[in-house]
Every structure is written in structure tokens, then in C-alpha cells.
Write a protein that holds these residues in place. Structure first.
Motif, PDB file in Angstrom:
ATOM      1  N   UNK A   1      10.973 -62.280 -58.104  1.00  0.00           N
ATOM      2  CA  UNK A   1      11.754 -63.131 -57.619  1.00  0.00           C
ATOM      3  C   UNK A   1      11.915 -62.873 -56.167  1.00  0.00           C
ATOM      4  N   UNK A   2      12.523 -64.136 -55.284  1.00  0.00           N
ATOM      5  CA  UNK A   2      12.448 -63.969 -54.048  1.00  0.00           C
ATOM      6  C   UNK A   2      13.186 -62.847 -53.496  1.00  0.00           C
ATOM      7  N   UNK A   3      14.138 -62.266 -54.094  1.00  0.00           N
ATOM      8  CA  UNK A   3      15.111 -61.233 -53.716  1.00  0.00           C
ATOM      9  C   UNK A   3      14.264 -60.041 -53.792  1.00  0.00           C
ATOM     10  N   UNK A   4      13.685 -59.907 -54.942  1.00  0.00           N
ATOM     11  CA  UNK A   4      12.755 -58.531 -54.999  1.00  0.00           C
ATOM     12  C   UNK A   4      11.896 -58.669 -54.048  1.00  0.00           C
ATOM     13  N   UNK A   5      11.270 -59.669 -53.730  1.00  0.00           N
ATOM     14  CA  UNK A   5      10.103 -59.393 -52.562  1.00  0.00           C
ATOM     15  C   UNK A   5      10.887 -59.084 -51.249  1.00  0.00           C
ATOM     16  N   UNK A   6      11.912 -59.772 -50.893  1.00  0.00           N
ATOM     17  CA  UNK A   6      12.718 -59.438 -49.692  1.00  0.00           C
ATOM     18  C   UNK A   6      13.032 -57.972 -49.659  1.00  0.00           C
ATOM     19  N   UNK A   7      13.592 -57.450 -50.701  1.00  0.00           N
ATOM     20  CA  UNK A   7      14.027 -56.004 -50.701  1.00  0.00           C
ATOM     21  C   UNK A   7      12.876 -55.056 -50.460  1.00  0.00           C
ATOM     22  N   UNK A   8      11.711 -55.504 -51.328  1.00  0.00           N
ATOM     23  CA  UNK A   8      10.529 -54.424 -50.999  1.00  0.00           C
ATOM     24  C   UNK A   8       9.991 -54.644 -49.757  1.00  0.00           C
ATOM     25  N   UNK A   9      10.069 -55.802 -48.889  1.00  0.00           N
ATOM     26  CA  UNK A   9       9.485 -55.840 -47.827  1.00  0.00           C
ATOM     27  C   UNK A   9      10.461 -55.240 -46.925  1.00  0.00           C
ATOM     28  N   UNK A  10      11.592 -55.138 -47.028  1.00  0.00           N
ATOM     29  CA  UNK A  10      12.739 -54.445 -46.202  1.00  0.00           C
ATOM     30  C   UNK A  10      12.265 -52.977 -46.181  1.00  0.00           C
ATOM     31  N   UNK A  11      11.713 -52.416 -47.226  1.00  0.00           N
ATOM     32  CA  UNK A  11      11.613 -51.194 -47.427  1.00  0.00           C
ATOM     33  C   UNK A  11      10.007 -50.770 -47.080  1.00  0.00           C
ATOM     34  N   UNK A  12       9.459 -51.655 -46.507  1.00  0.00           N
ATOM     35  CA  UNK A  12       8.105 -51.496 -45.682  1.00  0.00           C
ATOM     36  C   UNK A  12       7.131 -51.617 -46.933  1.00  0.00           C
TER      37      UNK A  12
ATOM     38  N   UNK B   1       3.949 -53.493 -49.020  1.00  0.00           N
ATOM     39  CA  UNK B   1       3.072 -54.480 -48.566  1.00  0.00           C
ATOM     40  C   UNK B   1       2.847 -55.205 -50.055  1.00  0.00           C
ATOM     41  N   UNK B   2       1.685 -56.129 -49.915  1.00  0.00           N
ATOM     42  CA  UNK B   2       1.563 -56.937 -51.214  1.00  0.00           C
ATOM     43  C   UNK B   2       0.990 -56.070 -52.194  1.00  0.00           C
ATOM     44  N   UNK B   3       0.208 -54.919 -51.856  1.00  0.00           N
ATOM     45  CA  UNK B   3      -0.657 -54.225 -52.809  1.00  0.00           C
ATOM     46  C   UNK B   3       0.546 -53.205 -53.430  1.00  0.00           C
ATOM     47  N   UNK B   4       1.480 -52.816 -52.664  1.00  0.00           N
ATOM     48  CA  UNK B   4       2.608 -51.793 -53.149  1.00  0.00           C
ATOM     49  C   UNK B   4       3.331 -52.596 -53.870  1.00  0.00           C
ATOM     50  N   UNK B   5       3.626 -53.944 -53.671  1.00  0.00           N
ATOM     51  CA  UNK B   5       4.808 -54.838 -54.439  1.00  0.00           C
ATOM     52  C   UNK B   5       3.870 -55.179 -55.763  1.00  0.00           C
ATOM     53  N   UNK B   6       2.617 -55.370 -55.763  1.00  0.00           N
ATOM     54  CA  UNK B   6       1.973 -55.589 -56.884  1.00  0.00           C
ATOM     55  C   UNK B   6       2.013 -54.278 -57.871  1.00  0.00           C
TER      56      UNK B   6
ATOM     57  N   UNK C   1      -3.020 -60.836 -56.440  1.00  0.00           N
ATOM     58  CA  UNK C   1      -3.237 -62.387 -56.438  1.00  0.00           C
ATOM     59  C   UNK C   1      -1.821 -62.639 -56.579  1.00  0.00           C
ATOM     60  N   UNK C   2      -1.216 -62.250 -57.636  1.00  0.00           N
ATOM     61  CA  UNK C   2       0.248 -62.707 -57.912  1.00  0.00           C
ATOM     62  C   UNK C   2       1.162 -62.243 -56.653  1.00  0.00           C
ATOM     63  N   UNK C   3       1.054 -61.076 -56.474  1.00  0.00           N
ATOM     64  CA  UNK C   3       2.008 -60.794 -55.263  1.00  0.00           C
ATOM     65  C   UNK C   3       1.639 -61.519 -53.773  1.00  0.00           C
ATOM     66  N   UNK C   4       0.477 -61.735 -53.663  1.00  0.00           N
ATOM     67  CA  UNK C   4       0.183 -62.728 -52.326  1.00  0.00           C
ATOM     68  C   UNK C   4       0.637 -64.093 -52.552  1.00  0.00           C
ATOM     69  N   UNK C   5       0.484 -64.679 -53.762  1.00  0.00           N
ATOM     70  CA  UNK C   5       0.812 -65.791 -54.102  1.00  0.00           C
ATOM     71  C   UNK C   5       2.369 -66.026 -53.825  1.00  0.00           C
TER      72      UNK C   5
ATOM     73  N   UNK D   1       4.444 -63.946 -52.323  1.00  0.00           N
ATOM     74  CA  UNK D   1       4.869 -63.825 -50.708  1.00  0.00           C
ATOM     75  C   UNK D   1       4.714 -65.204 -49.835  1.00  0.00           C
ATOM     76  N   UNK D   2       3.724 -65.734 -50.341  1.00  0.00           N
ATOM     77  CA  UNK D   2       3.672 -67.136 -49.496  1.00  0.00           C
ATOM     78  C   UNK D   2       4.500 -68.025 -50.003  1.00  0.00           C
ATOM     79  N   UNK D   3       4.539 -68.301 -51.450  1.00  0.00           N
ATOM     80  CA  UNK D   3       5.522 -69.302 -51.929  1.00  0.00           C
ATOM     81  C   UNK D   3       7.048 -69.135 -51.605  1.00  0.00           C
TER      82      UNK D   3
END
Ligand SMILES: [Zn+2]
Length: 177
Positions: A131-142, A144-149, A157-161, A163-165
Motif C-alpha cells: 500500500x502507498x502508506x507502507x511504501x512512504x513509511x519505508x522510504x522515510x526509513x531509507x 530502497x526498492x530492493x529492501x522494500x521487496x 519488479x513489483x516493488x519498482x512498479x 514505487x512508480x504507480x
């Protein structure tokens, strides 16, 4: 996709985590459905034969017995793929899509939905996993796409998708300025 669907999907993804009582940034395991491996219903050998006959022919399916819903995924798929497939199936359930037709490959039956519903289920599946909140929360903690995945057991691929979407990447860039 119909107007407003993407916003609705984000809302639904947030609401689901709230409903099952987990934080907006925690990984979601399943959505009110039981998860089963297809080799509990048929033999692994038959699944392997089918895979050899038509690669990717079976990824997942859903059985809806009213208050009991079962999502079946392939034991031949990776963990990431299973999560993605299960999320796709859960999305059909959440969106109350009805089974339109049954396809048969060999002696196995498959339920298919119409293309619009497939698109909606794919989109919502991404929202549920990340979800968008999860991605924002993760980015705030530094992260990146690989770590979120990795943290959410989804493909890069899903994480990158997502992040863009979600436009989350753009938003995070403004914090750094
Ligand atoms: Zn589908």
C-alpha cells in the motif's frame, strides 16, 4: 480501468490492514481466506506434468463457499510469486467478482474472469502487497526498492512498479531537497 478505481483500491488496501488489526506498514499474509497448496488437492506429479504441457497454465484459483473462502496457489512457484498470486485471488474476492467461465486444460478446470476484472484484480493485488502508506513509511526509513521487496516478500519488479504507480518516489525526493 474505471474512473476512481485506483483511489478506491488504495483505500481498500488501507482498510484491510485496519480490519485485520495490523499496522499500515506491516506485510499482509492473507485476506480472510485460507491458503492452500495445489498439491494438497491434486498430486505434485500432475502439476508438474501440466507445467510441462503448458508452462504457467496453473498459477492460482479460488473456491468460494460463502463464508469459507480458499485460495489455492502453485507449489511450483516461488514464494514471491505465490504471494502475488494469492493477493490477486484475494482481490477478486474483495471486489466481489463472479466466476464467468470455466476453462479446462487436460482434466483440470480453471475459472477465468473477464479482462476488466483481471486488470482490477492485478491493480488491487499490488495495493494490498504494498500500500502507498507502507511504501512512504519505508522510504522515510531509507529503504530502497530492493529492501522494500525483501521486507515484504515481493519481487523487485513489483516493488519498482508500486514505487512508480503510487508516486511515492517523487514524494520522497521532495523530502530530501
Ligand atoms: Zn484473476
Amino acid at each position: 480501468m474505471r474512473r476512481g478505481f485506483k483511489a478506491e483500491a488504495e483505500r481498500l488496501a488501507t482498510q484491510i490492514r485496519d480490519d485485520v488489526g495490523i499496522s499500515p506498514h506491516e506485510p499482509l499474509d492473507h485476506v480472510g481466506a485460507q491458503l492452500r497448496m495445489a498439491d494438497e488437492l491434486t498430486s505434485l506429479t500432475r502439476l508438474q506434468e501440466l507445467e510441462a504441457l503448458q508452462p504457467g497454465a496453473f498459477s492460482a484459483c479460488t473456491f468460494d463457499f460463502g463464508d469459507r473462502k480458499i485460495i489455492v496457489v502453485s507449489p511450483l512457484a516461488t514464494g514471491e510469486r505465490q504471494r502475488s498470486d494469492a493477493s490477486h485471488e484475494a482481490s477478486h474476492l474483495l471486489l466481489k467478482h463472479t466466476v464467468k467461465e470455466v476453462e479446462r486444460v487436460g482434466d483440470l478446470s480453471f475459472f477465468t474472469c473477464d479482462p476488466d476484472e483481471e486488470q482490477e484484480a492485478n491493480w488491487l493485488a499490488g495495493c494490498l502487497l504494498l500500500p502507498r502508506d507502507l511504501i512512504l513509511w519505508s522510504l522515510r526509513r531509507g529503504l530502497d526498492a530492493a529492501a522494500i521487496a525483501a521486507a515484504n516478500n515481493v519481487s523487485l519488479q513489483m516493488a519498482n512498479f508500486r514505487l512508480r504507480a503510487t508516486g511515492a518516489e517523487r514524494q520522497a525526493a521532495t523530502w530530501r531537497r
